[in-house]
Design a protein around this motif. Structure first.
Motif, short mmCIF file in Angstrom:
data_model
loop_
_atom_site.label_atom_id
_atom_site.label_comp_id
_atom_site.label_asym_id
_atom_site.label_seq_id
_atom_site.Cartn_x
_atom_site.Cartn_y
_atom_site.Cartn_z
N ASN A 310 0.81 -1.57 0.10
CA ASN A 310 0.37 0.30 -0.44
C ASN A 310 0.57 1.32 0.16
OD1 ASN A 310 -2.68 -0.93 0.53
ND2 ASN A 310 -2.81 -2.03 2.88
N ASP A 311 2.38 0.54 0.38
CA ASP A 311 2.99 2.37 0.47
C ASP A 311 3.64 2.43 -1.23
OD1 ASP A 311 5.97 2.95 0.08
OD2 ASP A 311 5.36 3.90 2.24
N ARG A 314 7.43 1.38 -1.55
CA ARG A 314 7.96 0.17 -1.71
C ARG A 314 7.19 -0.53 -3.04
NH1 ARG A 314 9.15 -1.81 3.00
NH2 ARG A 314 9.49 0.09 4.89
N ASN A 361 4.39 12.41 -2.79
CA ASN A 361 4.49 12.89 -1.12
C ASN A 361 4.53 14.28 -0.82
OD1 ASN A 361 6.51 12.85 1.04
ND2 ASN A 361 5.15 12.17 1.38
N THR A 366 1.60 11.64 2.38
CA THR A 366 1.62 10.67 2.93
C THR A 366 2.08 10.34 1.58
OG1 THR A 366 0.43 8.64 3.52
CG2 THR A 366 -0.74 10.27 1.93
N ASP A 368 0.78 6.01 1.56
CA ASP A 368 0.46 5.64 2.15
C ASP A 368 -0.60 5.69 0.49
OD1 ASP A 368 -1.88 3.44 2.61
OD2 ASP A 368 -1.25 3.51 4.59
N ARG A 370 -3.85 4.63 0.19
CA ARG A 370 -5.18 4.14 0.97
C ARG A 370 -5.13 6.04 1.27
NH1 ARG A 370 -4.07 -0.18 5.03
NH2 ARG A 370 -2.25 1.05 5.35
N TYR A 371 -4.87 7.12 1.49
CA TYR A 371 -5.16 7.93 1.80
C TYR A 371 -4.84 9.33 1.25
CZ TYR A 371 -4.97 5.98 5.92
OH TYR A 371 -4.85 5.30 7.87
N THR A 445 -3.78 5.96 -6.47
CA THR A 445 -3.32 7.68 -6.24
C THR A 445 -4.49 8.38 -6.95
OG1 THR A 445 -1.56 6.06 -6.29
CG2 THR A 445 -1.04 8.54 -6.01
N ALA A 456 -7.54 10.67 7.54
CA ALA A 456 -6.41 9.95 7.90
C ALA A 456 -5.92 10.02 9.45
CB ALA A 456 -4.84 10.95 7.08
N ASP A 460 -0.35 8.97 12.85
CA ASP A 460 0.84 8.16 11.93
C ASP A 460 1.51 9.42 11.82
OD1 ASP A 460 1.93 6.62 9.91
OD2 ASP A 460 0.08 6.10 8.91
N HIS A 463 2.47 10.79 7.72
CA HIS A 463 1.14 12.02 7.41
C HIS A 463 1.82 13.48 7.24
CE1 HIS A 463 -1.55 8.41 7.32
NE2 HIS A 463 -1.95 9.22 6.51
#
Length: 650
Positions: A310-311, A314, A361, A366, A368, A370-371, A445, A456, A460, A463
């Motif tokens: 999810n990153d 990564r 970013n 972030t 991630d 998912r956000y 994305t 978010a 974390d 973020h």
């Protein structure tokens, strides 16, 4: 004519930039740290221009080697420092300096306001210089010195934000894991040290062709072990299975660092190493098959983990590991030219994708996915360039990744042997997975609606502030240049037919002009169509899952939860290494054994020696009475004994 001094400047300009930034700008001019960025960019620009000139020189004049500078002498052995300027060298020089220039221009915007701005550019200059020195090295010892310097620079840059525990841990992990592979490389060098002439890259080639082919000093078994030792070093640096675990964690460094590591420097060094000593590998079928199998397995193994990450960084990291596996697969099946061609194209689209993730970013705060979501409308330039990079990575016609990936698949298929055909099947599966995970990242994305902000978790640490606007121009322009390269580089570097004065298969023929013999490989339309259809299927599946027009990814996840969890946990390799090798073997085994030896043996011996010294000294002290007549009597007895011995035995 390209002079030796001009070639040395390619290396020394970024070294000079590092020295000025580290010892002048940072201590005395840190309040205007922006100067360090301009110094580094100026030095890399000059190195790029000289690299282009070196490329033109080798194209017209052929390879050149300068090795006339003595470094040190041990007995009858004298090691010289020099330059090997051949087709592989100049292609790599253009890649490294070109990508480094784009990354460092981009960094002016990305790293703006960071308190370590000057330190960052000092490290980046040294990193680039280290890779250039590795490429130019004319002998294996010189190469190994810069090889280790590349590892040091990666440690410094991955852990650039050292106040973050995760960054410090990732830097240590990268340094230690790559050292494991370097041990094999060092053992190969030590064996070669026993044989005169084996240090020169060209000398190694001559040794293989003449002495080994005629049953000389290096038998086929020894050649295999030397090749595998060199390959071990490449496995560590290029994050091939099973030493792949450091690379995803290396994403803790600044995103431009990730772009440089993944596109042109550290991980590319492993592929370059195998390519540099390719004739040695060719002499051993065992070594070639090992390279092919490890590369093929890594390609599909890493791609499987990219399916669920999810990153966004990564995902791209697993993509890099997978694509490096493609390059190793190509080298293993004898497709030397195709491997370097893919290294060339991969540098552009992977740098583009990483810098695109940095722009995202910069806006969302972030990594991630998912956000994220819905960024296509607010970041149109980043979206378009990321889309081009994704299509090139997936191998969509006519982008650069299509041409280089097709050559690898074609070579693997046309080998006709079981290993080659198996690697072809593995590569095709990896093509499908690659297309799926990169377009999954694209849809999560940029499509749909923005899922950050209030959704978010404020606790974390990843973020940060949300500024949903396009990246500044200094970050967008490098994306645009890399985007153009990702579109055109593949076709212009290796066109099927002569085009605008560029000969057909120019890159392949040029690489064949070095000391590696290449067999020409014609374009196979059937295989290209098959790979394109497979890639398109992966894209369509990603679209259906993330557009709401088909089964969702979460639905699929619930059906294969065990497999999904296995992939999310990265096959538990980190846990296995930590639990088995670090805790049980190292701490509980080796470290505890060494601790027992230290306390029970070494300490006890030291204590016994100390006790004897103290107590024996006490005995001797008893004889020191201070009576002169006693000393005289002892001397007299000694004289009598000496005379007696002399009379009796002499």
């Amino acid at each position: 004519m390209m002079s030796e001094s001009a070639v040395w400047l390619i290396l020394f300009l970024p070294i000079a930039s590092f020295a000025v930034i580290a010892f002048v700008v940072r201590p005395f001019l840190n309040q205007i740290a922006i100067v360090s960025g301009f110094l580094s960019i100026l030095a890399i620009t000059a190195s790029l221009l000289l690299s282009a000139r070196a490329l033109a020189f080798v194209v017209t004049e052929g390879p050149m080697e300068w090795a006339a500078h003595d470094w040190f002498t041990i007995g009858n052995f004298s090691l010289k420092v020099g330059i090997l300027l051949d087709p592989l060298t100049v292609i790599m020089l253009v890649i490294v300096t070109g990508i480094s220039l784009m990354v460092q221009i981009y960094s002016l915007g990305y790293m703006k306001g960071d308190p370590g701005f000057a330190r960052y550019y000092a490290y980046m200059s040294l990193f680039t210089a280290s890779m250039i020195g590795l490429i130019l090295a004319s002998n294996i010892i010189q190469l190994f010195v810069f090889w280790e310097l590349v590892g040091l620079c990666s440690y410094l840059l991955i852990g650039f934000w050292y106040h973050r525990p995760s960054a410090a841990a990732a830097a240590k992990k990268a340094f230690i894991v790559t050292r494991i592979g370097d041990l094999g490389f060092l053992l190969a060098i030590l064996y070669l040290f026993l044989h005169e002439g084996a240090f020169s890259a060209k000398g190694l080639d001559a040794l293989m062709i003449t002495d080994v082919a005629k049953g000389g000093v290096l038998a086929s078994g020894a050649l295999t072990w030397i090749a595998l030792g060199i390959f071990a070093g490449a496995v560590g640096k290029s994050a091939q299975f099973p030493l792949h675990t450091w690379l995803p964690d290396a994403m803790e460094g600044p995103t431009p660092v990730s772009a440089l590591i993944h596109a042109a420097t550290m991980v590319a060094a492993g592929v370059f190493l195998v390519a540099r000593f390719f004739p040695l590998f060719e002499a051993s079928s065992t070594a070639m098959n090992t390279v092919a199998v490890v590369g093929g397995f890594t390609a599909i193994f890493a791609a499987s983990m990219g399916l669920v990450a999810n990153d966004i960084k990564r995902v791209l990291a697993y993509s890099t590991v997978s694509q490096l596996g493609f390059m190793m697969l190509a080298l293993g099946v004898g497709a030397y030219g195709a491997a370097i061609f893919h290294l060339f194209t991969h540098a552009f689209f992977k740098a583009l994708l990483f810098l695109g993730s940095g722009s995202v970013n910069h806006a969302t705060g972030t990594f991630d996915m998912r956000y994220m979501g819905g960024l296509r409308k607010v970041m149109p330039w980043t979206y378009v360039t990321f889309l081009v990079g994704a299509m090139s990575l997936a191998g969509i016609f006519p982008l650069s990744g299509f041409w280089s990936k097709d050559e690898i698949l074609s070579h693997a298929w046309h080998t006709g042997d079981p290993v080659g055909l198996t690697m072809y099947a593995v590569a095709v599966i990896a093509v499908f997975m690659t297309a799926f995970y990169i377009f999954r990242a694209l849809f999560m994305t940029f499509e749909g609606h923005f899922r950050g902000g209030g959704d978010a978790d404020p606790s974390d640490a990843v973020h940060g502030p949300v500024h949903l606007v396009e990246a500044p121009a200094v970050m967008v322009w490098p994306l645009g240049i890399l985007c153009v390269a990702a579109v055109l580089a593949g076709f212009l570097a290796n066109p099927l037919t002569a085009f605008a004065g560029i000969p057909a298969h120019w890159l392949g023929d040029f690489l064949a002009g070095g000391y590696v013999h290449l067999e020409p490989q014609s374009f196979d339309r059937v295989l290209a169509t098959v790979s394109s259809v497979v890639a398109a299927a992966g894209i369509v599946l990603a679209y259906l899952m993330y557009s709401g027009r088909g089964p969702s990814f979460s639905w699929m996840e619930s059906r294969v939860s065990m497999v999904h969890n296995l992939l999310v946990q990265k096959y538990y390799f980190d846990e296995m290494y930590e639990g088995l090798f670090v805790t049980r073997c190292f701490y509980a085994g080796l470290a505890r054994s060494l601790d027992w030896i230290d306390s029970a043996v070494i300490d006890r011996i030291a204590n016994i020696i100390g006790w004897l010294g103290a107590n024996f000294g006490g005995v001797l002290r008893q004889a020191q009475t201070g009576q002169v007549q006693g000393y005289g009597a002892a001397i007299s007895v000694g004289i009598v004994l000496i005379l007696g011995i002399y009379i009796l035995f002499l």
